[in-house]
Design a protein around this motif. Structure first.
Motif, PDB file in Angstrom:
ATOM      1  N   ILE A   1      45.419  46.498  49.522  1.00 24.51           N
ATOM      2  CA  ILE A   1      45.325  46.819  48.148  1.00 24.51           C
ATOM      3  C   ILE A   1      44.910  45.785  47.363  1.00 24.51           C
ATOM      4  O   ILE A   1      44.085  45.737  46.489  1.00 24.51           O
ATOM      5  CB  ILE A   1      46.617  47.402  47.626  1.00 24.51           C
ATOM      6  N   ASP A   2      45.576  44.495  47.562  1.00 21.24           N
ATOM      7  CA  ASP A   2      45.098  43.382  46.804  1.00 21.24           C
ATOM      8  C   ASP A   2      43.705  42.923  47.012  1.00 21.24           C
ATOM      9  O   ASP A   2      43.022  42.466  46.072  1.00 21.24           O
ATOM     10  CB  ASP A   2      45.881  42.146  47.220  1.00 21.24           C
ATOM     11  N   ALA A   3      43.206  43.001  48.329  1.00 17.92           N
ATOM     12  CA  ALA A   3      41.795  42.744  48.478  1.00 17.92           C
ATOM     13  C   ALA A   3      40.842  43.725  47.947  1.00 17.92           C
ATOM     14  O   ALA A   3      39.981  43.408  47.302  1.00 17.92           O
ATOM     15  CB  ALA A   3      41.537  42.771  50.029  1.00 17.92           C
ATOM     16  N   LYS A   4      41.372  44.959  47.876  1.00 16.49           N
ATOM     17  CA  LYS A   4      40.291  46.259  47.152  1.00 16.49           C
ATOM     18  C   LYS A   4      40.425  45.856  45.777  1.00 16.49           C
ATOM     19  O   LYS A   4      39.441  45.995  45.022  1.00 16.49           O
ATOM     20  CB  LYS A   4      40.862  47.611  47.763  1.00 16.49           C
ATOM     21  N   LEU A   5      41.490  45.427  45.103  1.00 12.82           N
ATOM     22  CA  LEU A   5      41.587  45.176  43.783  1.00 12.82           C
ATOM     23  C   LEU A   5      40.826  44.081  43.368  1.00 12.82           C
ATOM     24  O   LEU A   5      40.266  44.054  42.281  1.00 12.82           O
ATOM     25  CB  LEU A   5      43.294  45.292  43.439  1.00 12.82           C
ATOM     26  N   PHE A   6      41.024  42.793  44.119  1.00 14.91           N
ATOM     27  CA  PHE A   6      39.986  41.903  43.678  1.00 14.91           C
ATOM     28  C   PHE A   6      38.648  42.134  43.614  1.00 14.91           C
ATOM     29  O   PHE A   6      37.889  41.886  42.442  1.00 14.91           O
ATOM     30  CB  PHE A   6      40.359  40.865  44.940  1.00 14.91           C
ATOM     31  N   PHE A   7      38.119  42.791  44.691  1.00 12.12           N
ATOM     32  CA  PHE A   7      36.710  43.244  44.390  1.00 12.12           C
ATOM     33  C   PHE A   7      36.334  44.145  43.421  1.00 12.12           C
ATOM     34  O   PHE A   7      35.409  44.021  42.990  1.00 12.12           O
ATOM     35  CB  PHE A   7      36.106  43.703  45.926  1.00 12.12           C
ATOM     36  N   ALA A   8      37.290  44.916  43.138  1.00  9.46           N
ATOM     37  CA  ALA A   8      37.080  46.169  42.068  1.00  9.46           C
ATOM     38  C   ALA A   8      37.030  45.251  40.757  1.00  9.46           C
ATOM     39  O   ALA A   8      36.342  45.770  39.757  1.00  9.46           O
ATOM     40  CB  ALA A   8      38.175  47.318  42.008  1.00  9.46           C
ATOM     41  N   GLN A   9      38.068  44.299  40.532  1.00  5.07           N
ATOM     42  CA  GLN A   9      37.911  43.527  39.385  1.00  5.07           C
ATOM     43  C   GLN A   9      36.587  42.933  39.142  1.00  5.07           C
ATOM     44  O   GLN A   9      36.262  42.569  38.033  1.00  5.07           O
ATOM     45  CB  GLN A   9      39.112  42.583  39.103  1.00  5.07           C
ATOM     46  N   LYS A  10      36.026  42.215  40.143  1.00  6.68           N
ATOM     47  CA  LYS A  10      34.967  41.252  40.197  1.00  6.68           C
ATOM     48  C   LYS A  10      33.698  42.216  39.858  1.00  6.68           C
ATOM     49  O   LYS A  10      32.906  41.895  39.252  1.00  6.68           O
ATOM     50  CB  LYS A  10      34.642  40.705  41.521  1.00  6.68           C
ATOM     51  N   ASP A  11      33.765  43.592  40.626  1.00  2.00           N
ATOM     52  CA  ASP A  11      32.679  44.663  40.064  1.00  2.00           C
ATOM     53  C   ASP A  11      32.816  44.801  38.574  1.00  2.00           C
ATOM     54  O   ASP A  11      31.854  44.767  37.807  1.00  2.00           O
ATOM     55  CB  ASP A  11      32.908  45.767  40.699  1.00  2.00           C
ATOM     56  N   LEU A  12      34.183  44.822  37.815  1.00  2.03           N
ATOM     57  CA  LEU A  12      34.075  45.181  36.644  1.00  2.03           C
ATOM     58  C   LEU A  12      33.645  43.925  35.878  1.00  2.03           C
ATOM     59  O   LEU A  12      32.999  44.204  34.835  1.00  2.03           O
ATOM     60  CB  LEU A  12      35.822  45.650  36.298  1.00  2.03           C
ATOM     61  N   GLU A  13      33.964  42.818  36.349  1.00  3.18           N
ATOM     62  CA  GLU A  13      33.477  41.624  35.426  1.00  3.18           C
ATOM     63  C   GLU A  13      32.061  41.532  35.545  1.00  3.18           C
ATOM     64  O   GLU A  13      31.293  41.158  34.482  1.00  3.18           O
ATOM     65  CB  GLU A  13      34.070  40.368  36.142  1.00  3.18           C
ATOM     66  N   ARG A  14      31.287  41.678  36.629  1.00  2.54           N
ATOM     67  CA  ARG A  14      30.064  41.574  36.878  1.00  2.54           C
ATOM     68  C   ARG A  14      29.315  42.706  36.099  1.00  2.54           C
ATOM     69  O   ARG A  14      28.252  42.460  35.342  1.00  2.54           O
ATOM     70  CB  ARG A  14      29.437  42.097  38.273  1.00  2.54           C
ATOM     71  N   ASN A  15      29.951  43.889  35.977  1.00  2.20           N
ATOM     72  CA  ASN A  15      29.254  44.887  35.013  1.00  2.20           C
ATOM     73  C   ASN A  15      29.400  44.460  33.341  1.00  2.20           C
ATOM     74  O   ASN A  15      28.453  44.751  32.888  1.00  2.20           O
ATOM     75  CB  ASN A  15      30.047  46.247  35.061  1.00  2.20           C
TER      76      ASN A  15
END
Length: 91
Positions: free
Chosen positions: A15-29
């Motif tokens: 979950i930590d790994a998936k959350l990390f990349f989801a937050q990065k996607d949000l930042e990129r957006n």
């Protein structure tokens, strides 16, 4: 077979790994919406995508909290994954 503590640790790691990349996607957006990163999508589409990314982050945080709060009533002896899932569903 994994112990409940091992299952919990592995679930949190995933979950930590998936959350990390989801937050990065949000930042990129956000950077795409601000024009810092060029995008072929229009602003309205980027805004809709932002909502999807935010929902993903919220769901992953909820799952992480549920895993962190879970404590098995059983001891740390070997536990079948199906038994663990069934125990979590009962709550």
């Amino acid at each position: 077979m994994l112990t409940p503590a091992q299952l919990k640790e592995r679930a949190l790691n995933k979950i930590d790994a998936k959350l990390f990349f989801a937050q990065k996607d949000l930042e990129r957006n956000a950077l795409e919406m601000d024009g810092v990163i060029p995008s072929k999508m229009d602003y309205d589409s980027l805004y809709n995508v932002r909502h999807s990314y935010q929902t993903e982050v919220d769901v992953l945080r909820y799952i992480k909290q549920a895993i962190e709060k879970f404590s098995s009533k059983l001891d740390d002896s070997q536990l079948d994954l199906e038994d663990l899932i069934n125990e979590m569903i009962k709550r």
